[in-house]
Design a protein around this motif. Structure first.
Motif, PDB file in Angstrom:
ATOM      1  N   VAL A   1       0.855  -1.185   0.000  1.00 41.78           N
ATOM      2  CA  VAL A   1       0.000   0.000   0.000  1.00 41.78           C
ATOM      3  C   VAL A   1       0.891   1.234   0.000  1.00 41.78           C
ATOM      4  O   VAL A   1       1.942   1.244   0.640  1.00 41.78           O
ATOM      5  CB  VAL A   1      -0.921   0.022   1.237  1.00 41.78           C
TER       6      VAL A   1
ATOM      7  N   TYR B   1       0.660   5.853  -0.349  1.00 42.65           N
ATOM      8  CA  TYR B   1      -0.229   6.999  -0.208  1.00 42.65           C
ATOM      9  C   TYR B   1       0.146   8.090  -1.197  1.00 42.65           C
ATOM     10  O   TYR B   1       1.301   8.225  -1.592  1.00 42.65           O
ATOM     11  CB  TYR B   1      -0.154   7.553   1.220  1.00 42.65           C
TER      12      TYR B   1
ATOM     13  N   CYS C   1      -5.181   5.982  -1.585  1.00 44.89           N
ATOM     14  CA  CYS C   1      -4.434   4.786  -1.236  1.00 44.89           C
ATOM     15  C   CYS C   1      -4.308   3.907  -2.463  1.00 44.89           C
ATOM     16  O   CYS C   1      -5.261   3.780  -3.244  1.00 44.89           O
ATOM     17  CB  CYS C   1      -5.168   4.036  -0.126  1.00 44.89           C
TER      18      CYS C   1
END
Length: 1266
Positions: A409, A411, A418
């Motif tokens: 993941v 940002y 995300c």
């Protein structure tokens, strides 16, 4: 909150059936069966071979530096130094074989169902059948709680008593082979065997000697997979149920202890393996997903009693894993051997996977950062924005459900989007992450051929392919990929380990496995790299930070943390005990192995960017460190916020507001003149509100009107005012190096100054609305301005209403004792106000009403006198009584005598009036009775009473004044002179007595003898010559000089000997104390620095208690011979006085060194006095020498000079040793710790001895050098 991420993957093509590795060197050995022969090789080639087949066990034995191979037929071979030797044969054949973790024992299960335990030299320790009916030595005891049929079964009813549990049955996937697994410490091992006749599989636990300890309860469809957690608390296996496939856990006693379900369908589990730190369970399996059969390894971890699917490695459809092996030194490194399932190939591959644990959080240092943390749980992505809420795991604020397992993941710029990398080569973008699950919107889906498990975002999507060592830049619009760019790497075969992204710095970098940091840049659509620095070691956790006092002097540092707890800033080592770290806009925050969170300001220069060795803070308020729970790690800190989120070892979360972050926020708010935010932060976190004033006093004073408008709430203002103290807490409690330097301000009167400023502003803004706050300023002043407060209440009564005044009075009573207010109102001579206060007190009306009634009947001045006398205002009462006239003068005189108000009474009447002279004479008599004769004589003289003045002067031995008074009275002065001489000689004022003999009694002989007795030899010789008594020089003066010189020489010798003995003794005492400290061991004195206490309350008691409690430990008992308990609970008064006497006499070993240092200091000061030239008698060494020389006593003078020089040399030699001893380790310096811990009047508190300075004045006589 940690997810498992793949850092590195290595792949080697090989052709083998099984492998093992040398834990010390990491060398891998392979074994392959080829036409009835076992071939063993390593990366260098063939190591050895022997005849055989069907390998059951293949292990590297560290103790033997050899490879042990066990075959199905029962043969055991040991391959050592390139040659294979058959060391044993098990005739019954081998079904399972497992070595202990320390390689000292090996357990074998034979085909006949026997268990054989042997040493590393293959000597049999025990042999016995596995399948027995016994439970074991630790069989459970029946305590007689009744049968199942008689027990209560709740809502199910009695039918539950008749229900039989189906606890038998074997799984269809069970291979019926036994399994063996050792506990991590090697003290126990467990054996899993299948009984086909009884259709069940049972676990049996044995101790190291082979004795059966426990047998597991019957579990239906229990499978063959078996692994004992190295930490020892759980034994893992698998169980097949009709609708699920569970991983089940057993305790050592064989009882079930929880489980979790696998999330796939039609699962076949082949193996379970715990990693070395017991945190990850690897499961080798295959399962069906639709029509596809997948071969995979799943990695599971638990937190807060919930099991997360951390990661999954899925192989292609034509191969499967046949062996897994965790590295024994690196907990997150695993080796996996695969084999092709195609009939036309026998190729195999060896994979090495390196993982890291990472908190998936944003790195934007901006107020827009929501503090969102993502946790990977298989195909679910659990999101929690910690800026607004703290949801404890395994729960989360929101959840994103994906179609396949998540691998990474990242940002976006503003922490609002995300990106999730899926195992099916797909990138999905989401936004509105702080919303609930159903409101999170799916922005785009990018499908790509090969996506590696790391990505980041800087205007586009980046991924790294470890297999080809490539970094690709994906530019997209909506869900369409526009272009794919390849980043030009500095060299081929560059192993990429970590991608680093800091959107605040617009910085994109990566770290290689060798520790090199490269920045990725672009120029005209071309992407290239520039090497920035090299970390000393590869760091799985790296972040970029801008460090410096300002933008011009700042530079970018790469902060990296290794798996061995070393923290680096570029090439510099910041810490060697760091367990986690996070970047805040103001600080680098780390947690340490000592269970402390430390804060390092990013506003330091790069050269100063380091943690101090040990921060000493005598105030007890060290804001740069904070104790935390054992094993806690940092999850994240939220930029421009005061929250720090920690995760405990068991998985629960704790959000704290450390003082460093709170105070930084408060100071920033004050400097931006946002006092409302600063106040709320202080109030919420219980920070002493004096910082609002003290951080910049002059700004507070000049900005007070706006501060009042910002805070606005009167209750808040009352809280601020009531907390004011006359001290600068920016120097005592919260020292700040970056504090604005104010102009001069008197903090001793801070309360009164600030109260006046606030009151002035409140009256200007709205005096009615802020009535209570104004009263608070009056009550807070030192001393309290209660008369102003009561006058204000009286004004409210007049201008507003009685009810308003009554409400204001009730509030003032809340702040001040009502009895004090009653007295204040009475002292204002306002009876209506007195009655108003009395109504709110507990006074009996039957007592105060007659008292007030009686006062009202009196004349005005006498009424005020009576009130002031009642209130104890004696001086004020005296003034009112004097105003009553001459008729009350006698009462006035008695009042003065009763309360000793003579000094005040002198100013009531003019000088020379009869009343004035009467008071003066009364004052003189009072002083005479108090034996203050000199002052009494002065006042008698002022009053014209010369007779009494003479008596007082005689007793005061003021001979000049006494003789003057006697002459004024025409008295004969001889008797007075002789009486004065006797008194002066008693107090050793020989020179004054000699003057009276010579000038007033005309007796020069007695005058000369008096001077000689006092040591004034020069004056005596002068007087003898002047009065023609020169014969007294040889007869009286010279013998006295010789006698005094000999006595002085003897005294110097004694000083020398005493100083030398005390110096030697001091050295011995210090050696003995050091040895006793070493015997007792180091004192563990790490003071608790916990932020749970309020800074607004007095912390002195808490701090002292924390220290004195520790003095009760046995480490201190040798100091005074007292028990630890008595030290801890405190001494009685008698014991303390006894201890003080022993200390003063130097009889207590703990204080003996202090006693000796004081004695030696006194000796030095005495020598300084002797060598000074400010004395007028022969105590002065210089004058002594010159007097002896002038009278011809050269030899004696020389001996005195040499002896005095010897003393001076001795003191110079040992001065540093005596008063500047070597400093002890801070943890063992008991004197220093007691000084900080104990009260000033505590007998245990060591004295602070200031080293004396040996005089350098010229006392030496050059005449005596010949």
């Amino acid at each position: 909150m940690e997810s498992l991420l793949l850092l590195n993957q290595k792949e080697f093509s090989t052709s083998c059936d099984v492998f093992t590795l040398n834990p010390d060197t990491g060398e891998i050995y392979y074994a392959k069966e080829d036409n009835g022969e076992v071939l063993i090789s390593n990366n260098a080639g063939l190591v050895g071979s022997f005849l055989g087949s069907n390998i059951i066990s293949f292990n590297y034995i560290i103790e033997l530096d050899a490879i042990c191979v066990g075959l199905r037929a029962g043969d055991i071979y040991l391959l050592q130094n390139g040659s294979a030797e058959q060391v044993g044969v098990v005739d019954a054949g081998i079904l399972a074989m497992e070595w202990s973790p320390d390689s000292e024992l090996v357990v074998i299960i034979t085909e006949m169902g026997s268990l054989i335990e042997m040493t590393k030299d293959f000597q049999i320790v025990a042999e016995f059948p596995v399948e027995v009916d016994e439970y074991g030595e630790a069989v459970q005891v029946n305590v007689g709680w009744g049968k199942k049929e008689t027990q209560f079964h709740g809502a199910i009813g009695k039918s539950a008593a008749k229900k039989t549990d189906n606890t038998t049955g074997l799984s269809n996937n069970d291979d019926l082979y036994p399994r063996i697994s050792w506990r991590g410490d090697g003290n126990y091992f467990v054996v899993s065997t299948a009984n086909a006749k009884e259709s069940k599989r049972v676990l049996r636990v044995y101790n190291r000697d082979g004795n059966l300890q426990h047998t597991s309860e019957n579990v239906a469809n229990l499978e063959q997979s078996l692994s004992w957690r190295p930490s020892g608390n759980l034994i893992a296996s698998t169980q097949v149920l009709p609708n699920k496939h569970d991983v089940v856990f057993f305790e050592k006693n064989g009882l079930r202890h929880g489980e979790f379900s696998l999330r796939n369908q039609d699962i076949v589990v082949y193996d379970l393996q715990w990693n070395s730190d017991s945190s990850i369970l690897a499961i080798r399996m295959e399962y069906k997903e639709g029509d596809k059969l997948k071969h995979a390894v799943q990695f599971w971890g638990s937190s807060n009693y919930y099991w997360y699917l951390k990661y999954e490695i899925v192989l292609g459809s034509d191969e499967r894993f046949i062996q897994l092996l965790w590295d024994s030194e690196m907990p997150l490194l695993i080796h996996g051997l695969t084999a092709s399932i195609m009939f036309f190939t026998l190729d195999s591959k060896l994979f090495t996977f390196t993982f890291s644990r990472e908190v998936l959080r944003g790195s934007l240092l901006s107020p827009e950062n929501s503090g969102t943390v993502a946790v990977i749980d298989g195909a679910n992505l659990l999101l929690t924005p910690f800026k607004t809420r703290n949801v404890p795991p395994p729960m989360s604020h929101s959840k994103i459900e994906l179609t396949s397992n998540v691998k990474h993941v990242a940002y976006s710029y503003f922490a609002k989007e995300c990106m999730a990398v899926l195992s099916e080569n797909e990138i999905t973008l989401y936004e509105d992450l702080t919303e609930a699950s159903e409101k999170i919107t799916k922005k785009a889906t990018l499908r790509f051929v090969c996506i590696n498990p790391q990505l980041d975002e800087i205007g586009s999507t980046m991924s790294a392919d470890f297999a080809t060592d490539e970094i690709l830049i994906l530019e997209f619009e909506n869900s369409d990929i526009i272009s794919i760019s390849n980043v030009t790497l500095p060299q081929q075969n560059l192993a990429i380990g970590k991608l680093i992204h800091n959107p605040s710095l617009e910085l994109l970098s990566f770290e290689t496995l060798g520790g090199d940091i490269f920045q990725i840049l672009s120029h005209e659509s071309e992407w290239y790299t520039v090497r920035r620095t090299k970390l000393p070691q590869f760091c799985p956790w790296v972040e970029a930070a801008r460090v410096g006092p300002n933008a011009e002097e700042s530079q970018i540092l790469y902060i990296g943390l290794t798996e061995r707890n070393k923290l680096f800033a570029n090439t510099d080592v910041l810490a060697i005990d760091c367990t986690s770290f996070a970047l805040h806009n103001e600080f680098l925050i780390i947690s340490t192995l000592e269970h402390v969170v430390k804060f390092l300001s990013v506003h330091k220069s790069a050269e100063e960017f380091n943690f101090p060795p040990k921060e000493e803070d005598s105030t007890g308020f060290n804001e740069k460190s904070r104790s935390i729970e054992l094993g806690a790690k940092i999850v994240l800190t939220i930029p421009f916020h005061t929250h720090l989120v920690l995760q405990m070892p068991r998985g629960n979360l704790e959000t704290i507001a450390p003082r460093a972050l709170v105070l930084s926020s408060v100071r920033s708010s004050i400097e931006m003149k946002d006092y409302k935010t600063a106040f709320i932060s202080c109030r919420r976190n219980r920070i002493d509100m004096n910082i609002l004033v003290d951080h910049d006093v002059h700004q507070f004073i000049s900005y007070i009107d706006e501060i009042v408008r910002q805070i606005k709430d009167p209750d808040f203002l009352n809280l601020l005012i009531s907390g004011l103290r006359n001290e600068d807490i920016t120097k005592t409690m919260y020292p700040a190096k970056s504090r604005p330097q104010p102009t001069e301000f008197d903090f001793k009167s801070k309360i009164n100054t600030i109260c006046d400023v606030i009151r002035s502003s409140l009256e200007k803004v709205d005096k009615d609305f802020y009535c209570f706050s104004i009263l608070t300023t009056d009550a807070k002043k030192s001393p309290p301005a209660l008369e102003d407060a009561m006058a204000r209440i009286l004004q409210i009564k007049v201008e507003q209403s009685v009810d308003s005044a009554d409400t204001a009075l009730k509030y003032l009573i809340f702040l001040v004792d009502v009895n004090k207010l009653f007295d204040v109102a009475l002292g204002m001579y306002d009876f209506s106000l007195v009655l108003m206060v009395a109504q709110h007190s507990h006074k009996d009306p039957r007592e105060y009403l007659p008292f007030l009634s009686n006062l009202q009947k009196m004349e005005s001045n006498y009424q005020k006198f009576s009130i002031d006398d009642h209130l104890g205002k004696k001086v004020k009462a005296l003034k009112h009584l004097a105003m009553c006239g001459d008729e009350r003068f006698e009462e006035l005189l008695k009042y003065i005598q009763k309360h000793d108000l003579y000094q005040n009474a002198l100013f009531l009447y003019e000088n020379g009036t009869p009343q004035y002279l009467t008071i003066v004479k009364a004052f003189a008599t009072s002083l005479f009775d108090s034996r203050r004769f000199e002052e009494s004589a002065t006042l008698y003289t002022l009053a014209g009473d010369t007779e009494n003045a003479l008596s007082a002067y005689m007793l005061a031995l003021k001979w000049k004044e006494a003789l003057t008074a006697a002459l004024a009275l025409n008295y004969q002065i001889d008797s007075y002179a002789k009486e004065l001489i006797e008194g002066l000689l008693e107090i050793r004022k020989h020179k004054e007595a000699s003057t009276i003999y010579a000038e007033y009694l005309n007796d020069p002989v007695l005058s000369i003898e008096t001077l000689v007795a006092g040591g004034y030899y020069t004056d005596a010789i002068l007087l003898a010559q002047k009065t023609s008594h020169s014969h007294l020089v040889k007869k009286v003066i010279q013998p006295a000089i010789l006698s005094h010189g000999n006595a002085f020489l003897q005294e110097l010798k004694e000083i020398y000997e005493t100083f030398e003995k005390q110096t030697i003794r001091l050295r011995q005492v210090r050696i003995e104390k050091t040895k006793k400290i070493e015997i007792q061991g180091e004192i563990d004195e790490r003071l608790d620095n916990i932020d749970m206490f309020s800074d607004t309350a007095s912390m002195a008691t808490t701090q002292m208690t924390g220290n004195t409690a520790r003095t009760g430990r046995t480490n201190y008992t040798f100091l005074t011979g007292m028990t630890g308990a008595s030290t801890k609970t405190g001494k009685t008064g008698r014991a303390r006085r006894k201890l003080a006497r022993k200390r003063a006499a130097g009889k207590d070993i703990f204080f003996e060194d202090e006693f000796l240092m004081k004695a030696l200091k006194s000796a030095v000061e005495k020598v300084n006095l002797l060598s000074s030239n400010y004395l007028l008698t022969l105590v002065d060494i210089s004058l002594q020498l010159h007097t002896l020389i002038s009278q011809g006593y050269m030899d004696l003078a020389k001996r005195i000079q040499l002896q005095f020089k010897a003393i001076m040399d001795l003191m110079k030699l040992h001065m540093n040793e005596i008063f500047n001893p070597p400093k002890l380790d801070p943890l063992n310096d008991i004197a220093a710790r007691l000084t900080a811990a104990l009260a000033d009047d505590d007998p245990l508190k060591p004295a602070v001895i200031t080293p004396p300075v040996l005089t350098s004045e010229a006392w030496w006589s050059d005449i005596l050098e010949i």
